[in-house]
Design a protein around this motif. Sequence first.
Motif, PDB file in Angstrom:
ATOM      1  N   TYR A  18      -2.069   5.956  -1.775  1.00  0.00           N
ATOM      2  CA  TYR A  18      -2.165   4.543  -1.420  1.00  0.00           C
ATOM      3  C   TYR A  18      -1.203   4.056  -0.343  1.00  0.00           C
ATOM      4  N   HIS A  20      -0.565   4.596   2.884  1.00  0.00           N
ATOM      5  CA  HIS A  20      -1.093   4.198   4.200  1.00  0.00           C
ATOM      6  C   HIS A  20      -1.988   2.962   4.096  1.00  0.00           C
ATOM      7  N   ARG A  21      -2.820   2.918   3.075  1.00  0.00           N
ATOM      8  CA  ARG A  21      -3.707   1.756   2.927  1.00  0.00           C
ATOM      9  C   ARG A  21      -2.909   0.496   2.591  1.00  0.00           C
ATOM     10  N   TYR A  25      -2.592  -2.877   4.835  1.00  0.00           N
ATOM     11  CA  TYR A  25      -2.850  -4.175   4.211  1.00  0.00           C
ATOM     12  C   TYR A  25      -1.682  -5.134   4.476  1.00  0.00           C
ATOM     13  N   LYS A  60      -4.764   1.039  -8.394  1.00  0.00           N
ATOM     14  CA  LYS A  60      -5.113   0.512  -7.071  1.00  0.00           C
ATOM     15  C   LYS A  60      -4.986  -1.013  -7.056  1.00  0.00           C
ATOM     16  N   VAL A 176      -5.521   5.012  10.900  1.00  0.00           N
ATOM     17  CA  VAL A 176      -5.764   4.684   9.496  1.00  0.00           C
ATOM     18  C   VAL A 176      -6.320   3.273   9.370  1.00  0.00           C
ATOM     19  N   ARG A 181     -10.892   1.953   6.877  1.00  0.00           N
ATOM     20  CA  ARG A 181     -11.072   0.726   6.109  1.00  0.00           C
ATOM     21  C   ARG A 181     -12.338   0.751   5.317  1.00  0.00           C
TER      22      ARG A 181
END
Length: 181
Positions: A18, A20-21, A25, A60, A176, A181
């Motif tokens: 998680y 990088h995401r 964000y 998540k 990324v 996405r």
Amino acid sequence: MSSQKLEIKEFDNLFNSYWHRLYAYAFNILKDPQLAEDCVQDVFTDLWRRGEELEISNHKAYLFQAVKYQCAKQLKKQSRFTSMFGLGEIFSHQSEVDESLLALERQKMLSEVLRQIDLLPEKCQMVFRLSKLEQKSNKEIASELGITTSTVENHINKALRLLRTSVSYFVYFLIVFFFLR
């Protein structure tokens, strides 16, 4: 998650899955790479420290909510700072000038990302483009190229690994952010 201490392996898996995401964000909210990184780091540090106390059913959702909360705290801090020192008007005029420079910089970075994708091995590049640029599913790509879905996944992972090692951290972030996405 049970009420036992978060295991190192489980924590590493969460971090690797998680980070990088969550960073993308946070960056999307804060528009500042250092603040975004700090927010995500704070969330993971807190998760590690309080692992025994927390009962998380959806990691998540928990992580994204925690990053959203950290970003809100940062924005509140910035708002107080700019109003306290009367900098709001200065920043608003500065942002008009910065917008055109930022657009130019974005274009240069995107060109660099596309150039790096062009340097990938042929099959890897083809799979990555079909997946990320044309937004085809792994199953569609596998069918179109006559390969297995696990081979498609392997090519995508290889592409990301090669891109991560061949570009700067910021350019990798753009990859990324724009393509995953």
